[in-house]
Design an enzyme around this catalytic site. Structure first.
Site, PDB file in Angstrom:
ATOM      1  N   GLY A 162      -7.137   5.750   6.355  1.00 53.53           N
ATOM      2  CA  GLY A 162      -6.177   4.856   5.721  1.00 53.53           C
ATOM      3  C   GLY A 162      -4.970   5.636   5.230  1.00 53.53           C
ATOM      4  N   CYS A 163      -3.902   4.910   4.939  1.00 51.84           N
ATOM      5  CA  CYS A 163      -2.656   5.559   4.530  1.00 51.84           C
ATOM      6  C   CYS A 163      -2.799   6.216   3.161  1.00 51.84           C
ATOM      7  CB  CYS A 163      -1.501   4.560   4.550  1.00 51.84           C
ATOM      8  SG  CYS A 163      -1.803   3.010   3.677  1.00 51.84           S
ATOM      9  N   TYR A 164      -3.280   5.456   2.175  1.00 53.99           N
ATOM     10  CA  TYR A 164      -3.472   6.055   0.848  1.00 53.99           C
ATOM     11  C   TYR A 164      -4.467   7.219   0.903  1.00 53.99           C
ATOM     12  CZ  TYR A 164      -1.103   2.117  -1.583  1.00 53.99           C
ATOM     13  OH  TYR A 164      -0.204   1.193  -2.053  1.00 53.99           O
TER      14      TYR A 164
END
Lengths: 350, 350, 350, 350
Positions: free
Chosen positions: C153-155
């Protein structure tokens, strides 16, 4: 508390113009909002839709039932989508209420023109005849006596104010008019769509509906009336990555050689009594940032010695002078209040 | 016109806080601004610096001459850079004027701390003793009786309001406090610099002065006073591509297991008399857009059952509750006006 | 034309990560995209969905039929919503294709954790065991040999890269970790919603899903594996008015007194072979503007002598290193290409 | 490493166009940048000025000494302010180097016109005669043989490309041309000023230098040459709150009644060999977001049946097709490389 104040209803309160009506009316000394309607938010407090109003109002949305609303309020703002507003205006008018309609439904005096551009027939052509186009700088006296106001569109407000002094004085070639407008995104309303999804708009810029935008006949109607003959003009709207504001750049060819000071004088004369038009000194041009949140229309003028053309630039906040602020200005006139009551505020900068 | 109104001077009127003082005071029923100063714009109308005020004021900037200003005004707002404000406050105080100083010069009660963080000696340590830290939610009664107010910094306002109820009730471990703040760009002032040049800031995001920002000792001073013991905390400011607003996300460890409702109750109790704190319902968190242009501080609270930590989020407009609005709130208290006079307005959304 | 190049399919090509895969792969020397799918845009050229790609590709979207797609391509990127990707991954895997899944479906190794946070059962727990978490800086060798990659995921990408060196070396108290992340709006995807409507987001800033965001267990899983014991941490995402970028500010308490140079050395050692991690010099901190459009993760570190805390800041482009770029980095490793092939580009500034 | 590649110098590397030249040239297969100059940053690595380039280059800025630079490079890009570039171009030309000058200094073929608009005399009128205006879509063959290219201004690129097909074919009334352009802020350069300070620009929009912008004579020169007679036109630039992009809306009156398909056909024919002009299908109009970071010029055309006017809209990235990308396109032609080498990339969206 509302004994001596005018009781107001906002019909269709969940869009941006509804929220802006609430914001401004909360500081208006002569009125109190007593009813707000929203079909999809019926039963919810307005602050659940507009949290920026928290602590300032405890109004709860109700469904639109004209008879019920009419019991609570004597003055009605309609902030409904076009077509829907036709019937609501009719009902409230029949119930004897004064109405300012922020939609397009009563702006075009010719029902055939309405049908052509809005693709719906007008159901109340009789009432249409009574409606007054609510641009105070052109129709102040008629507005004072009106019971139904068609509040102008956002683009037309900026465009007409930038052209009226030239048209009224026969100063320009009526076939030469080009209006290049640039609007912030709140003008597109509060309904989500891909076209107004944040990453699609931010750092983007486009023209849209070139030559075909529905505000075109509205601009032409008002300017043609001023000119006394039919005007056909070019109007190009653009979408700019900012929340509020419309900047309108207008080009027209003077009928005789003209210098900036002459144009400036025409505008000065035309707007000398207008409390919300700020004509900038020669050499200065408006910026939408200076009208943000305010009811002002700033105007700058220029006669280009190279091309002979007149270039006029106007700036408004599309939600205030272009919608809710102007609606309240109209109400002030209709009710005999000071025209600027509740609207004499500076915009917010930065 | 100013006969019965309080005469006000804004000293240092060309920055954003000066402009914001003007904007708000123009709608304040009890006062009139009678003098404004600006060294670099002396002789120019304020509307040449802030065109959004055009049509609402004809004030002209004058150079800062305390004696001359004191003849025109009885209440002084100082919107000068720090260090410069030291002397101006001293002079106006000596002339018997009430003063709200928006700079940092009188905020730190210990002159040594001031010197450490601001790298200048304090020239008026005696006057410093008289200054009251102007956060009404903590010091309302002292403010009423003060003649010199040190108006809080923007970050400290958002941080202290988010921690005071927890600290005052001994609810959290004083060594566990982390304050992660995010500010719009107007907080950096109006002087151009590469760091705040539009293309450098837009579509950018960064932390800066991590652990070393000058607002740190100010936050620690106020919270330590509430706690009755010295607090050392982490404070990280960030620069966000927007004009206004500070969102502050605060982390602290409760001394005993806590649920959100307990924290919510503490905040409710603490702020029940505060007209500008809006405690959001459980499950909701603030957004700076809802306080834009207003004097509100919105607060949301959460006790994380997974980690045991309390998370508090506060939102203010850095130029209003974080500067000029709070300064006027302080004036209202000092003058015996209603605390909310001139400030009971919704922010502008969108 | 594709004879000697790897044939690629992008499944789910109409979202931002799909568009970004296309953009990057068009300049990758070893591959050619031979199939793209989109249910809602089947039959339309990709350039009608992404006009920025006009002139560079003539691919047309097709509906998702794994057997048909498998005939055209040997390597599959899944850019589908979670839950939907479960089955697609299964089918392509069964057909012998290498797969990088950009959704969350194969990231959490424990199906029970997946069900808790995503509220759907995992239908392919056997395949889940084969999936490798595609963060090359942690799992480079396993990725080389994997046939199914769960792209992070990005985070989590920004958070894990900012903590891994500290966790792996037992440098910090595992109970002290706080991750405060700030994301641009493209991270929310391309589906319109009120929450991401331009005027709602622009000039706004908020925290959301505090303590409850689905990326939390993903971060905890990877860091716990590095630590060899279970970590529970605080994670707060924020929405920032910009298109791209995640800035992550991380707080942790060192187990022994630490200076910045020590932390810097740990990071230097950990990332010395990583082509896309740029450790900034001591005293500098990252800005998302410097990674916009690129696959870099910029990192700045600080040991605060006042509080004893370590503060780490990381910046990524959420659509590149946080999604499509990292997916291609994984493909490069899986296929034996140079890890940086097609990704060795500067971001776009300003 | 640079043995077989063309050695390049970027003179004046600290502005946005200098940074953009570096970014693009880093991925150009035929060249290597071997020298960069900057007076104020001499001795500093370019990555200290442009951190987004970190990890991709280790070049260090040097002061501008033409002889020293000429030893290191055979092709020179001048990214200096106007006036300053005059002499630099002269020196490098004398040293036998090919030069692309991104400033305005060699764009106006008549030195008197240059002096009128730029308020400086031209010191090298002889060299001016050798300079070729570097708009490949008009002057491709002359560019191939040129040794000094005057790289077009950003506004002129968008304006001329939107008018050339109409002018060349005598399709429009030469006295009717109005060009309404809207630019992002990077077009104003990297030097901080109040006018481009973030809070002054963000959420603002204005026209500036109406009828007096220096790009006007440049547009007129090129279009007059195409027409074979002198054209005087209206040009209005606007400043839009975004980093990159110029949208140009052009109005002109056809000499005979025209439909959109005719105009579309003219443009199709004119640009059929142009690798960077993307003529949009009838009914579509460009958006600057689709060319961000790319060398494309997107064009949409419309013949308004109501007014008879032609409306053309063009979109470019002011730093790429409007500056550095076009400079590299010119270099490609001058050096016999493929015209699109290093430039065949999609822009970044969103």
């Amino acid at each position: 508390m509302s004994d001596e104040k005018l009781n107001i209803a906002i019909v269709g309160s969940s869009g941006y113009t509804g929220g802006e009506l609430m914001r401004i009316l909360l500081n208006h000394s002569k009125v109190v909002v007593t009813a707000i309607t929203s079909e999809k938010s019926a039963g919810k407090p307005i602050t659940s839709i507009f949290p920026h109003l928290a602590g300032l109002t405890s109004l709860v949305c109700e469904p639109l039932d004209p008879a019920a609303v009419a019991k609570k309020a004597d003055f009605i703002f309609l902030a409904l989508p076009h077509v829907t507003a036709q019937e609501a205006a009719f009902h409230f008018h029949k119930l004897g209420k004064k109405v300012v309609d922020l939609s397009a439904d009563y702006r075009l005096s010719d029902p055939a023109t309405y049908e052509t551009w809005y693709e719906h027939a007008h159901q109340y052509p009789q009432l249409l005849k009574d409606a007054v186009y609510g641009l105070p700088e052109l129709h102040r006296e008629k507005i004072r006596n009106a019971s139904l106001i068609a509040n102008p569109g956002c683009y037309p407000t900026g465009a007409i104010l930038g052209l009226a002094p030239l048209i009224q004085t026969d100063a320009v070639d009526l076939g030469s008019i080009i209006i290049d407008s640039k609007s912030g995104v709140s003008g597109a309303g509060r309904s989500p769509s891909l076209a107004h999804h944040y990453p699609e708009v931010n750092e983007g810029l486009m023209a849209y509906k070139i030559g075909t935008h529905r505000h075109t006949p509205e601009i032409e109607q008002e300017l043609s009336a001023l000119a006394g003959k039919q005007i056909t003009l070019s109007f190009t709207p653009h979408l700019v990555p900012m929340n509020r504001g419309i900047l309108t750049t207008i080009y027209a060819e003077p009928l005789s050689p003209t210098v900036t000071a002459q144009i400036h004088a025409l505008f000065h004369e035309f707007y000398k009594e207008a409390p919300f038009v700020r004509l900038l000194p020669i050499g200065q041009f408006p910026n939408v940032r200076n009208v943000r949140g305010s009811n002002f229309c700033d105007i700058g003028v220029y006669a280009d010695p190279r091309t002979g053309r007149a270039v006029i630039v106007t700036a408004i906040d599309n939600l205030v002078k272009g919608a809710s602020g102007q609606a309240i200005q109209n109400m002030n006139l209709m009710m005999g209040f000071n025209e600027a009551e509740g609207l004499r505020c500076a915009g917010i900068f930065p």
